[in-house]
Design a protein around this motif. Structure first.
Motif, PDB file in Angstrom:
ATOM      1  N   GLY A 181       0.727  -1.290   0.065  1.00 50.63           N
ATOM      2  CA  GLY A 181      -0.007   0.026   0.066  1.00 50.63           C
ATOM      3  C   GLY A 181       0.618   1.274  -0.045  1.00 50.63           C
ATOM      4  O   GLY A 181       0.583   2.142  -0.797  1.00 50.63           O
ATOM      5  N   VAL A 182       1.815   1.197   0.874  1.00 46.66           N
ATOM      6  CA  VAL A 182       2.764   2.630   0.829  1.00 46.66           C
ATOM      7  C   VAL A 182       3.559   2.840  -0.232  1.00 46.66           C
ATOM      8  O   VAL A 182       3.611   3.850  -0.872  1.00 46.66           O
ATOM      9  CB  VAL A 182       3.439   2.440   2.102  1.00 46.66           C
ATOM     10  N   ILE A 183       3.869   1.717  -1.041  1.00 44.83           N
ATOM     11  CA  ILE A 183       4.697   1.666  -2.400  1.00 44.83           C
ATOM     12  C   ILE A 183       3.716   2.358  -3.668  1.00 44.83           C
ATOM     13  O   ILE A 183       3.861   2.983  -4.241  1.00 44.83           O
ATOM     14  CB  ILE A 183       5.329   0.418  -2.702  1.00 44.83           C
ATOM     15  N   ARG A 184       2.484   1.631  -3.367  1.00 43.76           N
ATOM     16  CA  ARG A 184       1.573   1.880  -4.582  1.00 43.76           C
ATOM     17  C   ARG A 184       1.000   3.337  -4.366  1.00 43.76           C
ATOM     18  O   ARG A 184       0.535   4.141  -5.216  1.00 43.76           O
ATOM     19  CB  ARG A 184       0.155   0.956  -4.582  1.00 43.76           C
ATOM     20  N   ALA A 185       0.680   3.953  -2.999  1.00 38.27           N
ATOM     21  CA  ALA A 185       0.362   5.207  -2.823  1.00 38.27           C
ATOM     22  C   ALA A 185       1.017   6.350  -3.470  1.00 38.27           C
ATOM     23  O   ALA A 185       0.395   7.349  -3.916  1.00 38.27           O
ATOM     24  CB  ALA A 185       0.206   5.492  -1.196  1.00 38.27           C
ATOM     25  N   CYS A 186       2.443   6.183  -3.488  1.00 35.78           N
ATOM     26  CA  CYS A 186       3.085   7.244  -4.110  1.00 35.78           C
ATOM     27  C   CYS A 186       3.320   7.115  -5.738  1.00 35.78           C
ATOM     28  O   CYS A 186       3.777   7.884  -6.316  1.00 35.78           O
ATOM     29  CB  CYS A 186       4.286   7.020  -3.464  1.00 35.78           C
ATOM     30  N   GLY A 187       2.558   6.111  -6.336  1.00 34.67           N
ATOM     31  CA  GLY A 187       2.626   6.032  -7.696  1.00 34.67           C
ATOM     32  C   GLY A 187       3.641   4.893  -8.211  1.00 34.67           C
ATOM     33  O   GLY A 187       3.526   4.507  -9.320  1.00 34.67           O
ATOM     34  N   ALA A 188       4.395   4.192  -7.324  1.00 32.44           N
ATOM     35  CA  ALA A 188       5.421   3.612  -7.987  1.00 32.44           C
ATOM     36  C   ALA A 188       4.846   2.040  -8.011  1.00 32.44           C
ATOM     37  O   ALA A 188       3.818   1.890  -7.532  1.00 32.44           O
ATOM     38  CB  ALA A 188       6.424   3.587  -6.854  1.00 32.44           C
ATOM     39  N   SER A 189       5.663   1.331  -8.557  1.00 31.23           N
ATOM     40  CA  SER A 189       5.373  -0.081  -8.574  1.00 31.23           C
ATOM     41  C   SER A 189       6.167  -0.974  -7.665  1.00 31.23           C
ATOM     42  O   SER A 189       7.234  -0.791  -7.484  1.00 31.23           O
ATOM     43  CB  SER A 189       5.658  -0.766  -9.981  1.00 31.23           C
ATOM     44  N   MET A 190       5.704  -2.091  -7.053  1.00 32.62           N
ATOM     45  CA  MET A 190       6.413  -2.815  -6.257  1.00 32.62           C
ATOM     46  C   MET A 190       6.991  -4.128  -7.093  1.00 32.62           C
ATOM     47  O   MET A 190       6.007  -4.553  -7.935  1.00 32.62           O
ATOM     48  CB  MET A 190       5.184  -3.405  -5.091  1.00 32.62           C
ATOM     49  N   VAL A 191       7.985  -4.378  -6.729  1.00 28.93           N
ATOM     50  CA  VAL A 191       8.751  -5.599  -7.417  1.00 28.93           C
ATOM     51  C   VAL A 191       9.210  -6.525  -6.376  1.00 28.93           C
ATOM     52  O   VAL A 191      10.103  -6.108  -5.605  1.00 28.93           O
ATOM     53  CB  VAL A 191      10.281  -4.921  -8.517  1.00 28.93           C
ATOM     54  N   PRO A 192       8.476  -7.722  -6.422  1.00 25.52           N
ATOM     55  CA  PRO A 192       8.785  -8.571  -5.139  1.00 25.52           C
ATOM     56  C   PRO A 192      10.168  -9.253  -5.244  1.00 25.52           C
ATOM     57  O   PRO A 192      10.413  -9.741  -6.486  1.00 25.52           O
ATOM     58  CB  PRO A 192       7.579  -9.564  -5.109  1.00 25.52           C
ATOM     59  N   VAL A 193      10.824  -9.490  -4.444  1.00 28.34           N
ATOM     60  CA  VAL A 193      12.068 -10.292  -4.071  1.00 28.34           C
ATOM     61  C   VAL A 193      11.840 -11.502  -3.538  1.00 28.34           C
ATOM     62  O   VAL A 193      11.597 -11.113  -2.129  1.00 28.34           O
ATOM     63  CB  VAL A 193      13.352  -9.335  -3.911  1.00 28.34           C
ATOM     64  N   PRO A 194      11.796 -12.568  -3.813  1.00 32.04           N
ATOM     65  CA  PRO A 194      11.585 -13.835  -3.170  1.00 32.04           C
ATOM     66  C   PRO A 194      12.362 -14.046  -1.977  1.00 32.04           C
ATOM     67  O   PRO A 194      13.940 -13.838  -2.288  1.00 32.04           O
ATOM     68  CB  PRO A 194      11.398 -14.866  -4.136  1.00 32.04           C
ATOM     69  N   LEU A 195      11.852 -14.367  -0.815  1.00 33.52           N
ATOM     70  CA  LEU A 195      12.729 -14.548   0.301  1.00 33.52           C
ATOM     71  C   LEU A 195      12.460 -15.900   0.543  1.00 33.52           C
ATOM     72  O   LEU A 195      11.390 -16.454   1.088  1.00 33.52           O
ATOM     73  CB  LEU A 195      12.389 -13.464   1.433  1.00 33.52           C
ATOM     74  N   HIS A 196      13.516 -16.880   0.653  1.00 38.36           N
ATOM     75  CA  HIS A 196      13.522 -18.340   0.631  1.00 38.36           C
ATOM     76  C   HIS A 196      13.600 -18.843   2.024  1.00 38.36           C
ATOM     77  O   HIS A 196      14.533 -18.301   2.536  1.00 38.36           O
ATOM     78  CB  HIS A 196      14.517 -18.852  -0.604  1.00 38.36           C
ATOM     79  N   ALA A 197      12.846 -20.000   2.164  1.00 36.53           N
ATOM     80  CA  ALA A 197      13.023 -20.597   3.776  1.00 36.53           C
ATOM     81  C   ALA A 197      14.379 -21.133   3.907  1.00 36.53           C
ATOM     82  O   ALA A 197      14.924 -21.039   4.922  1.00 36.53           O
ATOM     83  CB  ALA A 197      11.834 -21.645   3.749  1.00 36.53           C
ATOM     84  N   GLU A 198      14.965 -21.773   2.650  1.00 36.91           N
ATOM     85  CA  GLU A 198      16.142 -22.459   2.891  1.00 36.91           C
ATOM     86  C   GLU A 198      17.418 -21.262   3.212  1.00 36.91           C
ATOM     87  O   GLU A 198      18.367 -21.714   3.472  1.00 36.91           O
ATOM     88  CB  GLU A 198      16.601 -23.134   1.512  1.00 36.91           C
ATOM     89  N   ASN A 199      17.016 -19.736   2.921  1.00 38.33           N
ATOM     90  CA  ASN A 199      17.988 -19.104   3.090  1.00 38.33           C
ATOM     91  C   ASN A 199      17.900 -18.438   4.552  1.00 38.33           C
ATOM     92  O   ASN A 199      18.152 -17.164   4.567  1.00 38.33           O
ATOM     93  CB  ASN A 199      18.261 -17.951   1.957  1.00 38.33           C
ATOM     94  N   GLY A 200      16.795 -18.997   5.302  1.00 41.67           N
ATOM     95  CA  GLY A 200      16.451 -18.387   6.453  1.00 41.67           C
ATOM     96  C   GLY A 200      15.536 -17.194   6.233  1.00 41.67           C
ATOM     97  O   GLY A 200      15.422 -16.288   7.110  1.00 41.67           O
ATOM     98  N   PHE A 201      14.870 -17.105   5.006  1.00 39.83           N
ATOM     99  CA  PHE A 201      14.176 -15.732   4.621  1.00 39.83           C
ATOM    100  C   PHE A 201      14.927 -14.554   4.605  1.00 39.83           C
ATOM    101  O   PHE A 201      14.389 -13.318   4.775  1.00 39.83           O
ATOM    102  CB  PHE A 201      12.905 -15.544   5.475  1.00 39.83           C
ATOM    103  N   ARG A 202      16.300 -14.500   4.461  1.00 38.37           N
ATOM    104  CA  ARG A 202      17.023 -13.484   4.463  1.00 38.37           C
ATOM    105  C   ARG A 202      17.184 -13.015   3.071  1.00 38.37           C
ATOM    106  O   ARG A 202      17.550 -13.804   2.068  1.00 38.37           O
ATOM    107  CB  ARG A 202      18.562 -13.716   4.906  1.00 38.37           C
ATOM    108  N   MET A 203      17.034 -11.678   2.672  1.00 40.91           N
ATOM    109  CA  MET A 203      17.178 -11.377   1.051  1.00 40.91           C
ATOM    110  C   MET A 203      18.657 -11.603   0.576  1.00 40.91           C
ATOM    111  O   MET A 203      19.608 -11.249   1.510  1.00 40.91           O
ATOM    112  CB  MET A 203      16.829  -9.690   1.018  1.00 40.91           C
ATOM    113  N   GLN A 204      18.701 -12.082  -0.614  1.00 41.59           N
ATOM    114  CA  GLN A 204      19.907 -12.408  -1.146  1.00 41.59           C
ATOM    115  C   GLN A 204      20.190 -11.340  -2.253  1.00 41.59           C
ATOM    116  O   GLN A 204      19.206 -11.063  -3.096  1.00 41.59           O
ATOM    117  CB  GLN A 204      19.912 -13.753  -1.585  1.00 41.59           C
TER     118      GLN A 204
END
Length: 391
Positions: A131-154
């Protein structure tokens, strides 16, 4: 009648994600025995000193207008706190004070991104981020957080999604809903990507003080070569069990603060002086409630893992921080929302479907650890019974 495009961008991003929670509240109002494990409400009251300080400031007449940047006492306290914690001098001119982290995120993203821009953010994510991303008109790009990496962004997963429109890398550590905490190595690698593509880094650090024993929190602000591109957001909502105070702030380069100040003044010309006074006193010393909460939440996550791991193929992801544990229910052959609704109706246990936090958590549940030990244990028994009967 016509409406602004923002109403369309946000049309499905409000209460729709909280359907199970609202259903649980309705059942409880009807007299059903409901164990509510949906919302991350602290399990203790705010420190009495914090309350007393707010009341004293009220009685002292600290009820007038403030300014758009923040009260001088709070700015000075924030400068001292962050300079000590981050190991570098961070001036009072590097802060803006606003009502809670949510308002801070709205302000920061509005100042950094607009129509046609892209914001990269981890999936799963806290329910209001889209919501806060879309509110400013920008597009959200999801980056997958994988359980095998402890859900830490790579960093490699971020790099693969960079385009010419990328503007902001949105981090959340400690992370809601997974409880992941980014390491110094993670941040250094993510920082390399941000520098290579000239990205801002927005870091939501509201759970900093709820890191579990044995886990180290690191802010990207602590990496010298990222200082000119990092803006961090926080508040006393979690650290001082005071979400209703709505007292937050952002910290970043002085140039960003100066550029964002007119927007802050347009949104809300200053927050409440009596809350600023109480916040300044509170953050000038360690929180008297944070460590206790962290220890209890860790113990409850361990308890749930002991009760549910392996039952009908269920798996508990144990967090490193925060107020939640994740339950992998994919072995049940049901989506998170269907499972959560069925569990609620059959056993009176209310949890959040993983899908409320992004496609990356489909087939999971988020379980709040903020209820007393006895309720968590009872919920574990009920979930195990439900899964065994369905399995």
């Amino acid at each position: 009648m016509k409406y602004a495009p923002v109403t369309e961008r946000l049309a499905s991003l409000g209460g729709a994600k909280w359907g199970v929670h609202f259903r649980a509240r309705a059942l409880a109002a009807q007299g059903r025995d409901i164990i509510e494990l949906t919302i991350g409400e602290p399990d203790v009251l705010p420190p009495q000193q914090l309350v007393d300080d707010a009341v004293s400031a009220l009685r002292a007449g600290r009820t007038g207008y403030s300014n758009g940047r923040g009260e001088a006492g709070l700015l000075a306290a924030l400068s001292a706190r962050y300079s000590q914690r981050r190991g570098q001098v961070i001036g009072a001119d590097q802060f803006l004070c606003l009502p809670g982290t949510q308002t801070v995120l709205y302000l920061v993203l509005s100042a950094l991104a607009g129509s046609g821009d892209e914001v990269l953010v981890g999936d799963p994510m806290y329910a209001t981020y889209e919501g806060v991303i879309r509110a400013c008109g920008a597009s959200m790009v999801p980056v997958p957080l994988h359980a095998e990496n402890g859900f830490r962004m790579q960093a490699a997963d971020v790099e693969a999604r960079i385009t010419a429109q990328s503007r902001v890398l949105f981090l959340n550590s400690p992370h809601n809903p997974t409880g992941a905490v980014l390491t110094h190595k993670d941040l250094a690698e993510l920082g390399e990507v941000a520098r290579a593509h000239d990205l801002w880094i927005l870091s939501d650090e509201v759970y900093e003080d709820l890191v579990f024993p044995g886990i180290q929190f690191v802010s990207p602000m602590e990496l010298p070569d990222l200082a000119d591109r990092v803006i961090a957001a926080a508040s006393i909502s979690k650290s001082h069990a005071a979400p209703g105070f709505r007292s937050g702030w952002c910290v970043g380069p002085a140039e960003f603060i100066n550029r964002a100040l007119p927007l802050a003044e347009t949104m809300l010309f200053g927050n409440q002086p009596f809350l600023a006074d109480a916040t300044a006193a509170a953050i000038s010393q360690p929180s008297p409630v944070a460590s206790g909460m962290a220890q209890r939440f860790q113990a409850r996550a361990v308890m749930l893992a002991g009760m549910l791991d392996g039952v009908a193929g269920l798996r508990v992801h144990r967090p490193d921080a925060g107020m939640f544990a994740l339950l992998d229910i994919r072995s049940m052959g049901m989506g998170g929302e269907a499972f959560a609704l069925a569990l609620l109706e059959a056993e009176g246990v209310a949890t959040m479907p993983g899908e409320s936090f992004g496609a990356g958590l489909a087939g999971w549940l988020r379980i709040s650890l903020t209820r007393p030990d006895a309720e968590i244990a009872e919920a574990g028994h009920r979930i195990a019974r439900f899964a065994t009967q369905r399995g």
